[in-house]
Write a protein that holds these residues in place. Structure first.
Motif, PDB file in Angstrom:
ATOM      1  N   TYR A 122       0.847  -1.110   0.458  1.00 49.49           N
ATOM      2  CA  TYR A 122       0.280  -0.118   0.190  1.00 49.49           C
ATOM      3  C   TYR A 122       1.016   1.351  -0.121  1.00 49.49           C
ATOM      4  N   GLY A 123       2.042   1.256  -0.117  1.00 52.97           N
ATOM      5  CA  GLY A 123       2.888   2.501   0.159  1.00 52.97           C
ATOM      6  C   GLY A 123       3.015   3.311   1.234  1.00 52.97           C
ATOM      7  N   ARG A 124       3.271   4.447   0.976  1.00 60.29           N
ATOM      8  CA  ARG A 124       3.332   5.426   2.919  1.00 60.29           C
ATOM      9  C   ARG A 124       2.399   6.094   2.382  1.00 60.29           C
ATOM     10  N   PHE A 125       1.801   6.866   1.088  1.00 60.86           N
ATOM     11  CA  PHE A 125       1.023   7.388   1.473  1.00 60.86           C
ATOM     12  C   PHE A 125       0.301   7.169  -0.384  1.00 60.86           C
ATOM     13  N   ASN A 126      -1.009   6.989  -0.284  1.00 60.13           N
ATOM     14  CA  ASN A 126      -1.743   6.966  -1.039  1.00 60.13           C
ATOM     15  C   ASN A 126      -2.402   8.645  -2.247  1.00 60.13           C
ATOM     16  N   TRP A 127      -1.352   8.378  -3.301  1.00 62.81           N
ATOM     17  CA  TRP A 127      -1.848  10.207  -3.147  1.00 62.81           C
ATOM     18  C   TRP A 127      -3.305  11.098  -4.292  1.00 62.81           C
ATOM     19  N   SER A 128      -3.601   9.786  -4.707  1.00 68.15           N
ATOM     20  CA  SER A 128      -5.536   9.411  -5.512  1.00 68.15           C
ATOM     21  C   SER A 128      -5.443  10.080  -4.024  1.00 68.15           C
ATOM     22  N   ALA A 129      -5.899   9.454  -3.205  1.00 65.23           N
ATOM     23  CA  ALA A 129      -7.239   9.047  -1.736  1.00 65.23           C
ATOM     24  C   ALA A 129      -7.002  10.252  -1.259  1.00 65.23           C
ATOM     25  N   ILE A 130      -6.283  10.726  -1.306  1.00 69.37           N
ATOM     26  CA  ILE A 130      -5.592  11.641  -0.170  1.00 69.37           C
ATOM     27  C   ILE A 130      -6.227  13.484  -1.399  1.00 69.37           C
ATOM     28  N   SER A 131      -5.981  13.199  -2.767  1.00 68.43           N
ATOM     29  CA  SER A 131      -6.411  13.762  -3.178  1.00 68.43           C
ATOM     30  C   SER A 131      -8.274  14.020  -3.511  1.00 68.43           C
ATOM     31  N   ILE A 132      -8.625  13.280  -3.361  1.00 74.46           N
ATOM     32  CA  ILE A 132     -10.124  13.201  -4.132  1.00 74.46           C
ATOM     33  C   ILE A 132     -10.402  13.248  -2.440  1.00 74.46           C
ATOM     34  N   TYR A 133     -10.293  13.090  -0.834  1.00 77.24           N
ATOM     35  CA  TYR A 133     -10.548  13.687  -0.120  1.00 77.24           C
ATOM     36  C   TYR A 133     -10.017  15.461   0.095  1.00 77.24           C
ATOM     37  N   SER A 134      -9.274  16.377  -0.438  1.00 78.03           N
ATOM     38  CA  SER A 134      -9.374  17.172  -0.367  1.00 78.03           C
ATOM     39  C   SER A 134     -10.372  17.542  -1.008  1.00 78.03           C
ATOM     40  N   VAL A 135     -10.954  17.498  -2.459  1.00 79.70           N
ATOM     41  CA  VAL A 135     -11.510  17.584  -3.456  1.00 79.70           C
ATOM     42  C   VAL A 135     -13.184  17.376  -2.311  1.00 79.70           C
ATOM     43  N   ALA A 136     -13.377  16.364  -1.483  1.00 76.00           N
ATOM     44  CA  ALA A 136     -14.985  16.156  -1.345  1.00 76.00           C
ATOM     45  C   ALA A 136     -14.887  17.531  -0.359  1.00 76.00           C
ATOM     46  N   ILE A 137     -13.756  17.402   0.955  1.00 73.92           N
ATOM     47  CA  ILE A 137     -14.355  18.630   1.736  1.00 73.92           C
ATOM     48  C   ILE A 137     -14.650  20.176   0.936  1.00 73.92           C
ATOM     49  N   LEU A 138     -13.845  20.468  -0.556  1.00 72.07           N
ATOM     50  CA  LEU A 138     -13.866  21.522  -0.884  1.00 72.07           C
ATOM     51  C   LEU A 138     -15.770  21.547  -1.597  1.00 72.07           C
ATOM     52  N   VAL A 139     -15.964  20.171  -2.155  1.00 72.03           N
ATOM     53  CA  VAL A 139     -17.132  20.541  -2.462  1.00 72.03           C
ATOM     54  C   VAL A 139     -18.166  20.849  -1.780  1.00 72.03           C
ATOM     55  N   GLN A 140     -17.907  20.160  -0.402  1.00 67.49           N
ATOM     56  CA  GLN A 140     -18.991  20.421   0.411  1.00 67.49           C
ATOM     57  C   GLN A 140     -19.548  22.012   1.323  1.00 67.49           C
ATOM     58  N   ILE A 141     -18.251  22.977   0.890  1.00 61.72           N
ATOM     59  CA  ILE A 141     -18.212  24.278   1.329  1.00 61.72           C
ATOM     60  C   ILE A 141     -19.584  24.337   1.475  1.00 61.72           C
ATOM     61  N   PRO A 142     -20.102  24.577  -0.129  1.00 54.38           N
ATOM     62  CA  PRO A 142     -21.511  25.291  -0.575  1.00 54.38           C
ATOM     63  C   PRO A 142     -22.791  25.035   0.107  1.00 54.38           C
ATOM     64  N   PHE A 143     -22.438  23.272   0.774  1.00 57.15           N
ATOM     65  CA  PHE A 143     -23.626  22.866   1.390  1.00 57.15           C
ATOM     66  C   PHE A 143     -24.102  23.067   3.075  1.00 57.15           C
ATOM     67  N   VAL A 144     -22.359  23.199   4.144  1.00 60.53           N
ATOM     68  CA  VAL A 144     -22.176  23.759   5.107  1.00 60.53           C
ATOM     69  C   VAL A 144     -23.003  24.460   5.738  1.00 60.53           C
ATOM     70  N   GLN A 145     -23.353  24.230   7.372  1.00 61.67           N
ATOM     71  CA  GLN A 145     -23.606  25.762   7.955  1.00 61.67           C
ATOM     72  C   GLN A 145     -23.483  25.832   8.929  1.00 61.67           C
TER      73      GLN A 145
END
Length: 201
Positions: A122-145
């Motif tokens: 699995y290696g030290r870092f899964n950069w695709s998973a980290i990138s997807i996670y970061s994108v998901a955090i940003l995608v939520q911003i218009p929906f947060v309260q």
């Protein structure tokens, strides 16, 4: 105030309350220490944490926690509600990635040994998973309260539905991207084994 309701037994009630709060604080500190030390030992592959390091980590955690307690003491329910909301925004995408990885990408097939090997499968870092996670955090911003911020969609509909894109976006992205990476990895591994005279099985 609560202890005063017990009349003559107020001193006993106060002692029990103080003990209960003390016990909860100790457990909270211990949990924070364990989480923090696990992060550092995971990166460094340490099997033990020295006594000095333990005290340093616990001291830092205590200072941060005490600062937060002092700042939030007069409006705790608002801070606590925001903190729980932020935790949801962070945990839902990560849970979606983990579930997609387990059920869709790897089909419940893991190598436990490699999980503890930084240079393993699995290696030290899964950069695709980290990138997807970061994108998901940003995608939520218009929906947060939150009490100090409300996204445009949350203001429009009057509700916090950030968990919906926070669940769907990372799950779909991870299945699409990581499944392709896994297939490429399997083909590469098979070709290496064949060239080396081994068997892809």
């Amino acid at each position: 105030g609560i202890a005063g309701l017990f009349g003559p037994a107020a001193a006993v009630a106060k002692a029990l309350i103080v003990f209960g709060v003390f016990q909860a604080c100790v457990m909270n500190l211990y949990s924070a220490y364990m989480s923090t030390s696990t992060i550092f030992t995971g990166f460094r592959s340490d099997s033990r944490v020295g006594k000095g390091t333990k005290f340093v980590i616990m001291a830092i955690v205590m200072v941060i926690a005490t600062f937060i307690a002092i700042v939030s003491q007069h409006d705790f329910h608002r801070y606590f509600g925001d903190m729980l909301g932020i935790m949801v925004y962070m945990l839902v995408p990560w849970s979606a990635i983990n579930l997609a990885d387990y059920y869709v990408v790897r089909k419940a097939s893991y190598s436990v040994k490699d999980m503890f090997d930084l240079d393993g499968l699995y290696g030290r870092f899964n950069w695709s998973a980290i990138s997807i996670y970061s994108v998901a955090i940003l995608v939520q911003i218009p929906f947060v309260q939150l009490t100090f911020y409300a996204g445009v969609v949350a203001r429009w509909i009057g509700a916090d539905i950030a968990w919906i894109p926070g669940l769907l976006v990372p799950a779909l992205l991870y299945c699409a991207i990581e499944s392709r990476r896994q297939r490429a990895h399997i083909r590469h591994r098979a070709s290496q084994l064949i060239q080396g005279g081994g068997s892809p099985d």
